[in-house]
Design an enzyme around this catalytic site. Sequence first.
Site, PDB file in Angstrom:
ATOM      1  CE  LYS A  93      10.458  12.294  21.007  1.00 19.81           C
ATOM      2  NZ  LYS A  93      11.386  11.402  21.720  1.00 19.81           N
ATOM      3  NE  ARG A 132      -1.166  12.817  -1.550  1.00 18.10           N
ATOM      4  CZ  ARG A 132      -0.238  11.883  -1.769  1.00 18.10           C
ATOM      5  NH1 ARG A 132       1.041  12.153  -1.575  1.00 18.10           N
ATOM      6  NH2 ARG A 132      -0.605  10.688  -2.165  1.00 18.10           N
ATOM      7  CG  ASN A 147       7.389  -2.201  -2.172  1.00 22.32           C
ATOM      8  OD1 ASN A 147       6.406  -2.930  -2.215  1.00 22.32           O
ATOM      9  ND2 ASN A 147       7.680  -1.328  -3.119  1.00 22.32           N
TER      10      ASN A 147
HETATM   11  O1  LIG Z   1      11.545   4.065  -1.559  1.00 23.40           O
HETATM   12  C1  LIG Z   1      10.686   3.615  -2.324  1.00 23.40           C
HETATM   13  C2  LIG Z   1       9.750   4.436  -2.964  1.00 23.40           C
HETATM   14  C3  LIG Z   1       8.831   3.848  -3.769  1.00 23.40           C
HETATM   15  N1  LIG Z   1       8.834   2.502  -3.960  1.00 23.40           N
HETATM   16  C4  LIG Z   1       7.811   1.875  -4.811  1.00 23.40           C
HETATM   17  C5  LIG Z   1       6.556   1.690  -4.000  1.00 23.40           C
HETATM   18  C6  LIG Z   1       5.726   2.838  -4.389  1.00 23.40           C
HETATM   19  O2  LIG Z   1       4.373   2.626  -4.217  1.00 23.40           O
HETATM   20  C7  LIG Z   1       6.094   2.989  -5.828  1.00 23.40           C
HETATM   21  C8  LIG Z   1       5.810   4.350  -6.337  1.00 23.40           C
HETATM   22  O3  LIG Z   1       6.549   5.305  -5.608  1.00 23.40           O
HETATM   23  P1  LIG Z   1       5.934   6.694  -5.220  1.00 23.40           P
HETATM   24  O4  LIG Z   1       7.052   7.507  -4.669  1.00 23.40           O
HETATM   25  O5  LIG Z   1       5.204   7.251  -6.352  1.00 23.40           O
HETATM   26  O6  LIG Z   1       4.976   6.374  -4.004  1.00 23.40           O
HETATM   27  P2  LIG Z   1       3.443   6.119  -3.981  1.00 23.40           P
HETATM   28  O7  LIG Z   1       3.215   4.943  -3.136  1.00 23.40           O
HETATM   29  O8  LIG Z   1       2.900   6.048  -5.343  1.00 23.40           O
HETATM   30  O9  LIG Z   1       2.875   7.378  -3.227  1.00 23.40           O
HETATM   31  P3  LIG Z   1       2.607   8.804  -3.826  1.00 23.40           P
HETATM   32  O10 LIG Z   1       1.158   9.032  -3.703  1.00 23.40           O
HETATM   33  O11 LIG Z   1       3.386   9.730  -3.005  1.00 23.40           O
HETATM   34  O12 LIG Z   1       3.052   8.815  -5.244  1.00 23.40           O
HETATM   35  O13 LIG Z   1       7.489   2.695  -5.883  1.00 23.40           O
HETATM   36  C9  LIG Z   1       9.744   1.710  -3.346  1.00 23.40           C
HETATM   37  O14 LIG Z   1       9.735   0.508  -3.521  1.00 23.40           O
HETATM   38  N2  LIG Z   1      10.654   2.282  -2.537  1.00 23.40           N
END
Ligand SMILES: O=c1ccn([C@H]2C[C@H](O)[C@@H](COP(=O)(O)OP(=O)(O)OP(=O)(O)O)O2)c(=O)[nH]1
Length: 871
Positions: A608, A682, A809
């Site tokens: 791709k 965001r 993670n």
């Molecule tokens: O499937 C998942 C989703 C999230 N997390 C953990 C890591 C993540 O950093 C935290 C917070 O989740 P969130 O969905 O808020 O992600 P983010 O990394 O903070 O990104 P965003 O900017 O979208 O909030 O929870 C996990 O372990 N597994």
Amino acid sequence: MNPEDNKSTTNDQPSSLLHINHMNGKSFKTETEQQPSSTSTTSTTTNEMNEYAFEPRISSQLSCSSLTAGLDEMGIFSSQDSDILLMDDFETGFLKRKVNDITEEEVVTESHDHNTIGQQPPRKKISTQPPSSIKTLPTEIKLSSFSSQKINKNVRKPKTIYKIVVPKKNSNTTGNSKHHQTKSKKGQASSNLRDIQLPNLAISKNEREFSNEENSLQIKAKRGRKKNTTGKDQEIIPLDSNGIFSNLRILFIQNNIGTVRLNLMKEKVKAKGGMVVDTFDTSVTHVVTELPGKNVHKVLGLLDNKSLEGIHVLEPNWVSTSIMYDKLAKTERYEVPLYKPTSPNESQSSTSLAEKTHENMNSGESESQSSHKSYHALKHFKPEKKKQDISLSPIREQSLSPSPIFKSDLEFNTPSYSRTFSSSSNSNYPLSTMDRNKNLKDPLTKLFKDEEKPTDLLSEMIQEARNLTEAGFYSDEGEYSDRMIVEESSDSEEDMKKVYSTLLEHDEKKGHEDSSETALSKKSQENQKYDSFSCMHKHTYGEVEINPNKLIIEKLQILLDHYQRMRDEWRTLSYRKAVSALKKYNKPVSSYKEAIEIPGIGDRIATKIQEIIDTGNLRRVESISKSDEVIKKFSAIHGVGSKAALKWYALGYRTFDDILKNVKLTHAQKVGIECFDDLQERIPRDEVTEISKVVEDAAHSTDPKLQLFTTGSYRRGNPTCGDIDILITRNDSDGKSHSGVLPKIIENLHNRNFITHDLTHTQEDDISGKYMGICRLSGGKYRRLDLFTVPYGELGAALLSFTGNDIFNRSIRLLARKKKMKLNQHGLYKNIARGSGGVSLNEGKLIAQRTEQEIFDALGVPWRPPNERSC
DNA sequence: ATTCAGTTTGG
DNA sequence: CCAAAC
DNA sequence: GAAT
Ligand SMILES: O=c1ccn([C@H]2C[C@H](O)[C@@H](COP(=O)(O)OP(=O)(O)OP(=O)(O)O)O2)c(=O)[nH]1
Ligand SMILES: [Mg+2]
């Protein structure tokens, strides 16, 4: 399982090490960390921005551009001849055979000895599923278990090119041209369509019915659900009791059928009254598969094909065709011969249609089908060999005349449609601007009632027709238009051979090296061994614009999002890895060869990439149909996942109004719709800082000694965040703890009118709490807020876990698993024994939880400051 | 051929 | 138990 | 879909 146990041990450890600073206003620095010295140096650094960029999720906002074209793969149709069908009845004979004869596994499930998983004391029970429960079943069943099938499909799906011919219909007919539902805003009595009532098609309110898919099938490891079946089999109430599939129980065997297409098909079948089952038993009326007939029984765990007598084993196109004409297609043409005459000389069995049509089934003898038991169907099974005789499926254009309704609906880009989804205009969602206090329940509850009213089959059909139209089946003009579409698996057999042979070589080589070179230092071996884990490398957030592979990333991201919506979990994972790898690859990728060298990018994606390089475009992206747009919109609602989105789509809903009117929404979904526009955005980092201060303030008014950490993307240093994630803890050395503070904090925030909606409250568990809700600074937008309270001793594990990102993670957890350990938000455990399906058989021994550093060290992963965890 | 993280909450 | 979410 |  007491929390105490584990905790106590480590707990006493001084917390002193941790110095947490926490958010100070804007300045913030991600530094934080508790980390003991050593590595600290690196951490503090701000991010080097070098790395290439890309803003996460950006793409998600993009819509797939113009697509026009092609059939979407989501579409249910695929190759083949579209012949005609007339249908009818036939099969009623097969209906209802009683199901239950045994559901196997009721069993074991929860004996107590099970182990709780990991130590998580206070958590609720864990149902551990013992490995397969094959147990009691008669011996034969064992065959079903997996291994038995040795079929190796070496070949992946051949590159198939489907040619679709569609008759252009001249339109119309059915008088209702209106179809496009102008579903006007709520309230409107819309369409006349509705006037035409079809007999009862009540929707059952019981939504659960849909879910009976996969009841069994445990093979699927963790992510999939485990089966249940314990005991009763729930009654399945067809959605549309008059649908064309009503009274049929259909078992889909997934192998070559793209999961995307398969899922949509299942949803359609369910929407039209059919029952989709995952276990084979005598109540099954139809089996849909692309497998050669002679293999079907193996997949089903049957001893032979005899048990399949009396059951229709059909090609997927039977389903597509039936849906297309909204009539059950005659089965003859789609029957898969169970006894293949083909000579054993291998390499012949093909599943191609052409071949099939020629074959006759030899009905060998048939007869007894003794088994009544149910067996597991393997979900991912591929045929022994798939050779592709024909790359193009034969197309027979016969004049088919689709049902009138189908034809009538050719126009689809109606203004109303497009308007409905125009992004972001608030105006479309009245709820969002309404008075929050009351609107929530008032209008919505009313709407619920409506739900009960029968859905209109006709409008559903129209939707379906529209969908097809959009999918590119019809050309504007009247004649047939052919479209070629490269289906997902587009590897030719030859390519596959190549791939496999190279793999083999590789393996051999590797084996050699390993055996010969024992001299490697242990350390370097270790490094090598785990080098493929993304958590072993720095991944910093970068701006998209800067990335030399921006275009490629964007295109792949579109596919990624699409697959995610389509619930193709593993393909999604692969795309994420590929995109991630590309983001950190800082020079422009200029060839297939270069691309495939990158770990995480394989043949298909490299191909791709080559296409993008060559043409600046990716046909696969263009082929995503408009239907995806709707599903995308639905799934964007908090609380709506691909399951609900697909179902709603299959039911013919296309707008928020449709779902508000017809669907029973969960609380979270209602809130999600109400705040839809704001939640799509965001959050600027500074606002997160500000919000964090508000929460901190509230927390401190409850207990000044509480410590808060803003984690998630904020802690990783992202300039914008999808939500605000705040971890709350308290040094318990003075005997007090964080326990019970969460409700107080939440109440406080409600009182400040800061939290506007609750989505999820923690269950009683005072040791660790989780809250999800929506907040808003005065005059600001609605923002998703997540709060977590954790025991002080688990701070390191919790920080690691909630800082993410998710890919990081998963990577580090997988690495832990490979080392026979388990990492979760409570700590790192070693000596984990895992049973089949990867379930932990014991709790293991807690080895680290207090600081992130401790965990990295125990895993042998070099320290990664938060800003290097954006994989 | 198998695996792909580990968990919580709502319904 | 499943869907959806982190 | 990729790695093993
Ligand atoms: O499937 C998942 C989703 C999230 N997390 C953990 C890591 C993540 O950093 C935290 C917070 O989740 P969130 O969905 O808020 O992600 P983010 O990394 O903070 O990104 P965003 O900017 O979208 O909030 O929870 C996990 O372990 N597994
Ligand atoms: Mg977040």
